[in-house]
Write a protein that holds these residues in place. Structure first.
Motif: not given
Lengths: 438, 116
Positions: A362-366
């Motif tokens: 949710k916090g990175m482009n993962l």
């Protein structure tokens, strides 16, 4: 490019050290030749001895030497070249006996000159080194016992070989040549002294304390260490270190484990270890407050060595560990490059770091894709093993610009590489590390 | 893949070392190739009764062979040197022996010339 240059440089150094002694023999008063095959036998004997001697350098964990290739490649080379060195040493008496059958008498230690017996015992010691390495598991030798046998037998093989060549005293007459060979013998043993004495002394000045031992999904434990009295270790995400747990850094019991923590954290380091073998099954019993020592960082398996527009991580089982370090590090750096993590696991419940990965997504482009070989009822995700079809469903068209990292069992690595080849990914964009040495 | 790369590297290194070992042996003992070139001199006397070459031609014998042959066994001699087809038994009384004067100098020179 720099690594290619250094790589060629070190191979050149290796060839120089193993073959220069042969040609140094020609310097000085002329030695009459004694027949072509006899001289081939002698040259192979000298080269074989030089090759055994350099083995101590290959396993000395010198970063300047391992960085161009990756330490796993150096260790695999150490294994392969030792077999070739043994073939040369074995051919040394065989060629002599085939060319001059009368020399077979020299193999009888009861009647042979002492210099010949020393050569025979050297070859036997080398056979012990090779045999116990290849058949360690069949012989039921623990890693620690094997390591002691390996070191003692290797030193004995080199020492006895030097006794043999100085005793035969052909091509090594005179103080200069004898001094050269004795200096080389001492030089070969120096890396052993460095690894077993100097380095532990340096590690003793940089101890760590076990902060916590946390149970993770998938029969794994996360071991968090805090540096005591120093700044800790700077490492690149994906690298590993040899860990010694206990009071002494001189202990033989040290094992290579990947960092799983973010490389941006200086105050502590975490290793995540799956219960697989004799050492790893004891990790759960480590008491917080125990002393630990680290030899590292080592390894070239890291996103920091590759400038790419995105990364694709393929993890199988415990292979998630270095991937977690990469993901956590990229998250701490606020890196916005696209990141795919294909995580092969037996069951969903065994997926280590599952909860944390959901938060990181949710916090990175993962994007995390679980590939489950024994899916639960109602599982709607991917099934089976990581394959080209599965990856093709998620990776975009510009996947040729990404860098790919694989970590898992030998079988998983091999099948993943085949899958990437099917997707048209060039192999020089695929990184992996293989630690199945002994 | 990485393990295979290491194995290939080791094999190439081993092959290079074998090549250099052969070069060394050839520098020291090029005779292997001289044999095939047929440059070995003929023996100017019959072999019958003269099989122990080192008796006359050993390093410390009266008519020593070249120092490059040091360490070679007697069996090696006839690999390269054969009795001459033109040897005339009648010229030396049928004994098949190279004649020598009291000092042996003249005939030593003749034998050395044929063996060099």
């Amino acid at each position: 490019m720099k690594h290619v240059v250094y790589g060629v440089f070190w191979i050149g150094i290796y060839l120089l050290i193993t073959t220069a002694p042969i040609f140094v023999l020609l310097i000085g008063p002329g030695h009459p030749g004694r027949g072509f095959w006899r001289e081939v036998s002698v040259a192979l004997g000298f080269a074989g001895l030089a090759m055994i001697g350099i083995q101590f350098f290959l396993t000395g964990r010198f970063r300047a030497m391992t960085l161009p290739y990756g330490i796993d490649v150096v260790y695999h080379f150490h294994r392969a070249i030792s077999l070739i060195a043994f073939v040369f040493i074995f051919l040394h008496p065989v060629i002599l006996i085939l060319s001059y059958p009368g020399t077979v008498m020299l193999l009888n230690p009861a009647t042979a000159p002492w210099a010949m017996s020393a050569g025979l015992y050297s070859m036997l010691a080398f056979l012990v080194v090779i045999g116990t390495s290849i058949y360690r598991l069949a012989l039921k030798l623990s890693y620690e016992v094997w390591r002691v046998i390996h070191t003692v037998a290797a030193v004995a093989a080199v020492a006895l070989a030097c006794v043999h060549l100085l005793g035969v005293n052909y091509y090594v007459e005179g103080p200069a040549k004898r001094g050269l060979w004795m200096a080389m013998a001492v030089g070969w043993i120096l890396p052993l002294g460095y690894v077993r004495l100097v380095k532990p002394l340096m590690m003793r000045r940089r101890p760590y304390v076990v902060d916590s031992v946390t149970r993770e999904r998938g029969d794994a434990w996360s071991l968090t260490l805090r540096p005591e009295g120093h700044d800790g270790m700077q490492f690149a995400p994906g690298q590993f270190a040899w860990i010694t747990i206990g009071k002494s850094p001189f202990a033989v019991r040290e094992h290579p484990i990947s960092f799983s923590s973010s490389a941006m954290r200086k105050d502590q380091v975490t290793f995540t270890i799956k219960e697989l073998g004799d050492f790893t099954s004891t990790i759960g019993g480590v008491v917080p407050g125990s002393c630990a020592y680290l030899d590292g960082p080592h390894g070239s398996f890291t996103v920091d060595r590759h400038a790419a527009v995105g990364f694709v991580l393929l993890a199988g089982g415990v292979g998630i560990t270095p991937m977690m370090s990469m993901v956590r590090t990229l998250s701490d750096r606020k890196d916005r490059r696209p990141l795919w993590l294909f995580y092969g696991t037996t069951t969903v419940d065994e997926a280590t770091f599952r909860e944390e990965l959901e938060v990181l997504e949710k916090g990175m482009n993962l994007r995390v894709i679980y590939v489950v070989s024994r899916p639960p009822n109602g599982w709607e995700g991917e099934r089976g093993y990581i394959s080209a079809e599965i990856m093709a469903r998620y990776l975009p068209e510009n996947r040729l610009g990404f860098e790919y990292f694989i970590c898992g069992s030998q079988v998983m690595q091999q099948s993943a590489k085949v899958a990437l080849e099917m997707l048209g990914i060039p192999l020089d964009q695929v990184q992996s590390e293989s630690f199945n040495f002994v | 893949m990485r393990e295979k790369y290491s194995i290939y590297l080791a094999l190439v290194t081993g092959a290079l070392i074998v090549f250099l070992a052969v070069i060394f042996a050839w520098i020291q003992s090029p005779d292997l190739f001289e044999v095939t070139a047929g440059s070995a001199d003929a023996i100017p006397h019959p072999l019958e009764g003269y099989r122990e070459c080192e008796t006359c031609h050993g390093v410390k014998a009266d008519i020593p062979y070249t120092i490059r042959h040091l360490g070679w066994s007697i069996k090696s001699c006839t690999r390269c040197h054969a009795p001459s087809d033109t040897h005339d038994e009648a010229a030396d009384g049928g004994a098949g022996i190279v004649s020598m004067d009291a000092s042996g100098v003249q005939d030593q020179k003749m034998v050395k010339r044929t063996h060099q």
